[in-house]
Design an enzyme around this catalytic site. Structure first.
Site, PDB file in Angstrom:
ATOM      1  N   LYS A 122      92.509  48.155  16.139  1.00 10.67           N
ATOM      2  CA  LYS A 122      91.443  48.741  15.596  1.00 10.67           C
ATOM      3  C   LYS A 122      90.222  48.231  16.452  1.00 10.67           C
ATOM      4  CE  LYS A 122      93.141  51.216  12.485  1.00 10.67           C
ATOM      5  NZ  LYS A 122      93.199  52.697  12.539  1.00 10.67           N
ATOM      6  N   TYR A 164      97.249  44.430  13.879  1.00  5.83           N
ATOM      7  CA  TYR A 164      96.524  45.836  13.405  1.00  5.83           C
ATOM      8  C   TYR A 164      95.153  45.738  13.592  1.00  5.83           C
ATOM      9  CZ  TYR A 164      94.146  48.658   9.701  1.00  5.83           C
ATOM     10  OH  TYR A 164      93.622  49.670   9.158  1.00  5.83           O
TER      11      TYR A 164
END
Length: 264
Positions: free
Chosen positions: A156, A152
């Site tokens: 990002k 994740y």
């Protein structure tokens, strides 16, 4: 209808996307949201009101993103703001314990989805005479690192680079790039993946209580700043590191908890 602002939000059936859709609609905008399920997209749109249109679209498919644009264009005549919000996460796990299929899903939705959306929106806006392309970042985008968040956080961090590159590539055109960082909001994404616990299962409730904000505060705050944005490269950041440290200090927690602004 000719004077209304038209906004497309990917992944707008839940979480921050849904909150933003409601905030924009309440400000007189026409909003198009998408989700993978036609039923979910239409149901969410119906709950949000007549100003919101729900469309089934998969952000990992470039043709689906083109169709999403075409639907908004056909329905409302243009697109003023395109927000790449669709995202997914995993429960915190060490990298070598995560199945490859799960990693692929996170990368495809969070990163390829945003690249697809940015590519389609920028190209169409160049042809149409302008518009704003926004990318939604989260934990990891500002360089923060946490055990268990490799897939994740990597995506990002990549989206922060995507924003910077898009800002550079649209310079001198009528298209503008923007970055959205909502800070800490307890959405379905956080709750379902138990992101309020570390790898040992230790709860960080105090951390969330101090740094998180409710959706009905964050979404209107962000919507107002999106609508007011004019400059290419605009960053709308709810919880910067100085703000996070200020809150922790005010709560007597500075030094006990490390701020991780941007997780959503």
């Amino acid at each position: 209808m000719a004077g209304m602002t038209v906004i497309v939000i990917t992944g707008g059936t839940r979480g921050i996307g849904r909150g933003l859709a409601g905030a924009f609609a309440s400000r007189g905008c026409q909003v198009v949201i998408c989700g993978r399920s036609e039923q979910a997209a239409r149901a969410s749109a119906a709950e949000l009101g007549p100003a919101v249109l729900g469309v089934a679209a998969d952000v990992t498919s470039r043709p689906d993103m083109e169709r999403l644009w075409d639907t908004a264009q056909d329905q409302f005549g243009r697109v003023d703001h395109w927000i790449n919000n669709a995202g997914t996460a995993l429960a915190p796990q060490l990298l070598w314990d995560i199945p490859e299929s799960d990693i692929r899903t996170v990368v495809e939705v969070n990163m390829i989805g945003a690249i697809n959306g940015s590519s389609v929106a920028a190209a169409r806006m160049l042809a149409a005479g302008g518009g704003f392309v926004w990318n939604m970042v989260g934990f990891g985008s500002n360089g923060r690192v946490s055990r268990g968040m490799a897939p994740y956080g990597s995506t990002k961090r990549a989206l922060a680079y995507l924003h910077d590159t898009l800002t550079l590539e649209t310079r001198g055109t009528a298209v503008r790039a923007g970055l959205l960082s909502p800070g800490l909001v307890v959405t379905e994404l956080v709750a379902e993946n138990d992101l309020r616990a570390d790898l040992r299962g230790r709860r960080q409730q105090v951390y969330y209580e101090v740094l998180s904000d409710p959706m009905d505060v964050v979404a209107p705050w962000m919507a107002d700043r999106v609508l007011a944005a004019r400059r290419n490269g605009t960053r709308v950041e709810r919880l910067t590191t100085p703000k996070a440290l200020g809150r922790l200090a005010g709560a007597g927690l500075r030094g006990r908890v490390r701020p991780a602004a941007g997780r959503r």
